[in-house]
Enzyme design. Sequence first.
Site, short mmCIF file in Angstrom:
data_model
loop_
_atom_site.label_atom_id
_atom_site.label_comp_id
_atom_site.label_asym_id
_atom_site.label_seq_id
_atom_site.Cartn_x
_atom_site.Cartn_y
_atom_site.Cartn_z
N HIS A 60 -21.33 -147.51 96.88
CA HIS A 60 -22.64 -148.09 96.51
C HIS A 60 -22.48 -149.56 96.17
CE1 HIS A 60 -21.01 -146.96 92.58
NE2 HIS A 60 -21.98 -147.59 91.96
N HIS A 62 -22.99 -151.58 93.52
CA HIS A 62 -22.67 -152.23 92.24
C HIS A 62 -21.42 -153.11 92.35
CE1 HIS A 62 -25.14 -149.13 89.74
NE2 HIS A 62 -25.86 -150.18 90.11
N ASP A 64 -18.97 -153.64 90.49
CA ASP A 64 -17.65 -153.07 90.15
C ASP A 64 -17.15 -152.10 91.22
OD1 ASP A 64 -19.71 -151.29 89.21
OD2 ASP A 64 -18.20 -150.21 88.05
N HIS A 65 -17.84 -152.11 92.39
CA HIS A 65 -17.40 -151.32 93.55
C HIS A 65 -17.28 -152.17 94.81
CE1 HIS A 65 -18.04 -147.47 91.36
NE2 HIS A 65 -18.72 -148.32 90.61
N HIS A 118 -27.74 -142.29 91.26
CA HIS A 118 -27.19 -143.41 90.48
C HIS A 118 -27.74 -144.72 91.05
CE1 HIS A 118 -24.25 -145.80 88.28
NE2 HIS A 118 -23.78 -146.30 89.40
N ASP A 139 -19.79 -143.32 91.69
CA ASP A 139 -20.34 -143.12 90.34
C ASP A 139 -21.35 -141.97 90.31
OD1 ASP A 139 -18.84 -145.24 89.47
OD2 ASP A 139 -20.53 -146.61 89.16
N HIS A 177 -14.46 -144.02 87.79
CA HIS A 177 -14.26 -144.41 86.38
C HIS A 177 -13.54 -143.33 85.60
CE1 HIS A 177 -16.89 -148.01 86.40
NE2 HIS A 177 -17.63 -147.33 87.27
FE FE Z 1 -19.21 -148.17 88.57
ZN ZN Z 2 -22.24 -147.85 89.77
#
Ligand code: FE
Ligand code: ZN
Length: 264
Positions: A60, A62, A64-65, A118, A139, A177
């Site tokens: 996805h 985000h 942090d990905h 998400h 996530d 995570h």
């Molecule tokens: Fe994340």
């Molecule tokens: Zn995420």
Amino acid sequence: MWSYQHKAFTVYQIPALADNYLYLIEAGDALACVDPAEAAPIIKACDELNRPLTHILNTHHHWDHTGGNLELKERFNCTIIGAAHDAARIPGIDQKIGEGDVLKLDQVNVTVLDIPGHTSGHIAYVLKDDAGDALFCGDTLFGAGCGRLFEGTPEQMWHSLKKLMQLDERSRFYCAHEYTLNNLEFCFNKVSQSSDIKKYIDWSFTRIKDGKPTIPGTLKREIRCNPMLLPANGEFRRDYAASHEIADDAVSVFTHIREARNNW
Ligand code: FE
Ligand code: ZN
């Protein structure tokens, strides 16, 4: 970096940022990274493995990905693969995919699932293997939890989680995570104190104390213990609904547990 041997491929797990896991999948001539939050740890791992990155698989959009996408593409000229639904938000995307598409990493088949909730364009990758499939779920599913509903409805997320529950229960899931202990603490206090959950807490506590990840786990354990999946269990659902005085359908119970987790 930890490694997990499947029959046709190896998964390397690399911790990054505060609690992210990045993954490398080595399959024949392919070396694919799942969700590079940042480029540096992936470059370092490729150096250690002494081979170039060939693919990036994003679950996805985000940061942090996807934060490492462009730097890795510049360095390795790798192919970036992500959700067609969300192509505009995936930096450097080359190949747009969705539900039912099958990719090849060398000889390994990778099936794509749409699992919104998400984010609206969240996808999962399932790698088929004789010794147990590997699920990369970003996530959406966590150890003893699920992602927050930033862009989706509870109905959507529940449908997505049900889709994951229908996979081979021996599958290992590689999520993005390390949230397991916090999730279990919530579960124990607010949802269930079953012996399976107590065992999961003891095991996770020991893993973390020893400096080891709780991920990957098996889908089988999540189906028994994960409070976000328990609404699929009729007996649990009716008991939970009765004690909280809510409707006893799965979406209502899931929504209630998800909201309790938000407020925990
Ligand atoms: Fe994340
Ligand atoms: Zn995420």
